[in-house]
Design an enzyme around this catalytic site. Structure first.
Site, PDB file in Angstrom:
ATOM      1  N   CYS A   1      49.430  -1.289 -19.413  1.00  0.00           N
ATOM      2  CA  CYS A   1      49.402   0.047 -20.029  1.00  0.00           C
ATOM      3  C   CYS A   1      50.766   0.349 -20.643  1.00  0.00           C
ATOM      4  CB  CYS A   1      49.051   1.116 -19.000  1.00  0.00           C
ATOM      5  SG  CYS A   1      47.296   1.195 -18.558  1.00  0.00           S
TER       6      CYS A   1
ATOM      7  N   HIS B   1      42.215  -8.206 -19.295  1.00  0.00           N
ATOM      8  CA  HIS B   1      42.851  -8.967 -20.378  1.00  0.00           C
ATOM      9  C   HIS B   1      42.144 -10.289 -20.561  1.00  0.00           C
ATOM     10  CE1 HIS B   1      44.923 -10.000 -16.600  1.00  0.00           C
ATOM     11  NE2 HIS B   1      45.088 -11.208 -17.099  1.00  0.00           N
TER      12      HIS B   1
ATOM     13  N   ASN C   1      40.245 -14.010 -16.195  1.00  0.00           N
ATOM     14  CA  ASN C   1      40.327 -14.189 -14.749  1.00  0.00           C
ATOM     15  C   ASN C   1      39.961 -12.862 -14.109  1.00  0.00           C
ATOM     16  OD1 ASN C   1      41.314 -16.845 -15.063  1.00  0.00           O
ATOM     17  ND2 ASN C   1      43.408 -16.078 -15.303  1.00  0.00           N
TER      18      ASN C   1
ATOM     19  N   HIS D   1      42.821 -14.152 -22.036  1.00  0.00           N
ATOM     20  CA  HIS D   1      43.808 -15.135 -22.489  1.00  0.00           C
ATOM     21  C   HIS D   1      43.216 -15.876 -23.689  1.00  0.00           C
ATOM     22  CE1 HIS D   1      46.195 -15.227 -18.593  1.00  0.00           C
ATOM     23  NE2 HIS D   1      45.068 -14.692 -18.166  1.00  0.00           N
TER      24      HIS D   1
ATOM     25  N   ASP E   1      51.936 -14.193 -24.114  1.00  0.00           N
ATOM     26  CA  ASP E   1      52.121 -14.306 -22.676  1.00  0.00           C
ATOM     27  C   ASP E   1      53.562 -14.731 -22.368  1.00  0.00           C
ATOM     28  OD1 ASP E   1      49.895 -14.795 -20.147  1.00  0.00           O
ATOM     29  OD2 ASP E   1      51.955 -15.494 -19.868  1.00  0.00           O
TER      30      ASP E   1
HETATM   31  P1  AMP Z   1      46.041 -13.233 -14.937  1.00  0.00           P
HETATM   32  O1  AMP Z   1      46.523 -14.228 -13.923  1.00  0.00           O
HETATM   33  O2  AMP Z   1      44.793 -13.641 -15.606  1.00  0.00           O
HETATM   34  O3  AMP Z   1      45.998 -11.837 -14.351  1.00  0.00           O
HETATM   35  O4  AMP Z   1      47.114 -13.259 -16.098  1.00  0.00           O
HETATM   36  C1  AMP Z   1      48.216 -12.424 -16.181  1.00  0.00           C
HETATM   37  C2  AMP Z   1      49.095 -12.977 -17.258  1.00  0.00           C
HETATM   38  O5  AMP Z   1      50.004 -11.980 -17.636  1.00  0.00           O
HETATM   39  C3  AMP Z   1      49.922 -14.206 -16.837  1.00  0.00           C
HETATM   40  O6  AMP Z   1      49.629 -15.289 -17.708  1.00  0.00           O
HETATM   41  C4  AMP Z   1      51.366 -13.727 -17.010  1.00  0.00           C
HETATM   42  O7  AMP Z   1      52.215 -14.736 -17.476  1.00  0.00           O
HETATM   43  C5  AMP Z   1      51.213 -12.596 -17.997  1.00  0.00           C
HETATM   44  N1  AMP Z   1      52.216 -11.543 -17.957  1.00  0.00           N
HETATM   45  C6  AMP Z   1      52.618 -10.829 -16.883  1.00  0.00           C
HETATM   46  N2  AMP Z   1      53.516  -9.905 -17.245  1.00  0.00           N
HETATM   47  C7  AMP Z   1      53.671 -10.021 -18.583  1.00  0.00           C
HETATM   48  C8  AMP Z   1      54.452  -9.350 -19.555  1.00  0.00           C
HETATM   49  N3  AMP Z   1      55.278  -8.339 -19.231  1.00  0.00           N
HETATM   50  N4  AMP Z   1      54.374  -9.746 -20.848  1.00  0.00           N
HETATM   51  C9  AMP Z   1      53.551 -10.760 -21.201  1.00  0.00           C
HETATM   52  N5  AMP Z   1      52.779 -11.437 -20.331  1.00  0.00           N
HETATM   53  C10 AMP Z   1      52.839 -11.073 -19.041  1.00  0.00           C
END
Ligand code: AMP
Length: 114
Positions: free
Chosen positions: A6, A100, A87, A102, A29
């Protein structure tokens, strides 16, 4: 508001945004798992795919997001294909509790995923 995505959507913390419109944001990411690895999020907070309902508003928003995937992929040069991953929850290894997707590409993907 404590949700990190957010905050990214509201520009309260910096991110490398590659696409944005009224409803969604797409940013790179922090820990890329492929040459191209971006996250596509709705600006509206949903904890996960489990929070999406069959209401018209949710359907319209998620339909919009899905319809933009190939537009974003093309913008990022993924002419040869890509993978879209969500995920969800603990078994899905979701770590950030804001819905989100990917979008990964720029290399040959493997299957099955870990
Ligand atoms: P998930 O494991 O599917 O919840 O993926 C979360 C993703 O968010 C991971 O690939 C992290 O590397 C990415 N992530 C976490 N914080 C940030 C951020 N501030 N900016 C960009 N990516 C992020």
């Amino acid at each position: 508001m404590s949700c990190i995505f957010c905050k990214i959507a509201q520009k309260e913390i910096p991110s490398d945004i590659v696409y944005e419109d009224e409803e969604i944001v797409c940013f790179r990411d922090l820990e890329p798992q492929a040459p191209v690895h971006v996250l596509i999020i709705p600006k509206k907070h949903y904890e996960s795919l489990d929070s999406v309902t069959e209401s018209g508003e949710d359907k319209e928003l998620l339909g919009h997001l899905m319809a933009k995937v190939h537009v974003i992929a093309a913008r990022l040069g993924l002419e040869n294909g890509y993978r879209l991953v969500n995920n969800c929850g603990e078994d899905g290894m979701q770590t950030v509790k804001h819905l989100h997707f990917h979008l990964l590409g720029g290399r040959q993907m493997g299957w099955p995923p870990g």
